[in-house]
Design a protein around this motif. Structure first.
Motif, mmCIF file in Angstrom:
data_model
loop_
_atom_site.group_PDB
_atom_site.id
_atom_site.type_symbol
_atom_site.label_atom_id
_atom_site.label_comp_id
_atom_site.label_asym_id
_atom_site.label_seq_id
_atom_site.Cartn_x
_atom_site.Cartn_y
_atom_site.Cartn_z
ATOM 1 N N ARG A 69 -27.741 -11.590 -8.001
ATOM 2 C CA ARG A 69 -28.875 -10.698 -8.241
ATOM 3 C C ARG A 69 -30.185 -11.443 -8.497
ATOM 4 N NH1 ARG A 69 -28.572 -6.073 -12.742
ATOM 5 N NH2 ARG A 69 -27.653 -7.830 -13.830
ATOM 6 N N ASN A 125 -18.696 -21.370 -3.663
ATOM 7 C CA ASN A 125 -19.131 -20.847 -4.963
ATOM 8 C C ASN A 125 -20.602 -21.097 -5.248
ATOM 9 O OD1 ASN A 125 -16.531 -19.909 -5.744
ATOM 10 N ND2 ASN A 125 -15.951 -22.015 -6.181
ATOM 11 N N SER A 175 -22.047 -14.711 -6.629
ATOM 12 C CA SER A 175 -21.272 -13.800 -7.481
ATOM 13 C C SER A 175 -19.953 -13.458 -6.806
ATOM 14 C CB SER A 175 -22.070 -12.529 -7.779
ATOM 15 O OG SER A 175 -22.154 -11.717 -6.636
ATOM 16 N N ARG A 176 -18.943 -13.205 -7.623
ATOM 17 C CA ARG A 176 -17.619 -12.874 -7.085
ATOM 18 C C ARG A 176 -17.677 -11.601 -6.244
ATOM 19 N NH1 ARG A 176 -14.350 -13.026 -12.551
ATOM 20 N NH2 ARG A 176 -16.328 -12.144 -13.145
ATOM 21 N N ARG A 177 -18.481 -10.659 -6.661
ATOM 22 C CA ARG A 177 -18.582 -9.386 -5.955
ATOM 23 C C ARG A 177 -19.202 -9.545 -4.564
ATOM 24 N NH1 ARG A 177 -22.821 -6.597 -8.091
ATOM 25 N NH2 ARG A 177 -23.738 -5.962 -6.154
ATOM 26 N N ARG A 178 -20.106 -10.490 -4.412
ATOM 27 C CA ARG A 178 -20.813 -10.661 -3.136
ATOM 28 C C ARG A 178 -20.250 -11.786 -2.271
ATOM 29 N NH1 ARG A 178 -27.144 -9.433 -4.327
ATOM 30 N NH2 ARG A 178 -26.774 -7.855 -5.889
ATOM 31 N N LYS A 179 -19.238 -12.467 -2.738
ATOM 32 C CA LYS A 179 -18.738 -13.661 -2.054
ATOM 33 C C LYS A 179 -18.334 -13.384 -0.605
ATOM 34 C CE LYS A 179 -15.783 -17.604 -2.702
ATOM 35 N NZ LYS A 179 -14.885 -18.299 -3.581
ATOM 36 N N GLU A 180 -17.538 -12.350 -0.360
ATOM 37 C CA GLU A 180 -17.101 -12.026 1.003
ATOM 38 C C GLU A 180 -18.275 -11.717 1.911
ATOM 39 O OE1 GLU A 180 -14.056 -9.070 2.068
ATOM 40 O OE2 GLU A 180 -12.962 -9.881 0.351
ATOM 41 N N GLN A 181 -19.201 -10.906 1.412
ATOM 42 C CA GLN A 181 -20.376 -10.523 2.194
ATOM 43 C C GLN A 181 -21.224 -11.756 2.520
ATOM 44 O OE1 GLN A 181 -23.055 -7.984 0.074
ATOM 45 N NE2 GLN A 181 -24.412 -7.700 1.808
#
Length: 104
Positions: A54, A69, A83-89
């Motif tokens: 963010r 990372n 961030s872990r939430r956005r890693k794939e994206q």
């Protein structure tokens, strides 16, 4: 704020409340009273940006390394976390960018 070549030399954007700090290639920092969202919308056609967390939005033209990372950027000393939430994206956007760069 200049409109011509607005995105030239911007390494990354850093959010600070309702302000945005633009980090440039020459080491200069420009503080803007506009939000990061405003800058992203404006820069979207000029440079390729990824927002791994963010607080930061990075310009892929100045990417030095990515280990899954963290981003390491040219002209910026601190590592940028993902961030872990956005890693794939982020990984899919980065993969897409790398394929485009290799085909050109």
């Amino acid at each position: 704020m200049k409109t011509r070549n607005y995105g030239q030399g911007i390494v990354l954007l850093e959010a600070d409340s309702n302000y945005t700090i633009l980090h440039k290639t020459d080491g200069a920092r420009e503080i803007s009273s506009y939000t990061m969202k405003w800058h992203i919308e404006r820069l979207g056609t000029e440079i390729i940006l990824i927002r791994p967390i963010r607080k930061f939005c990075v310009n892929l033209q100045f990417l030095k390394a990515f280990n899954g990372n963290f981003f390491l950027m040219n002209h910026f000393k601190r590592p940028i976390p993902v961030s872990r939430r956005r890693k794939e994206q982020v990984e899919s956007q980065l993969h897409k960018y790398m394929n485009q760069s290799n085909s050109n």
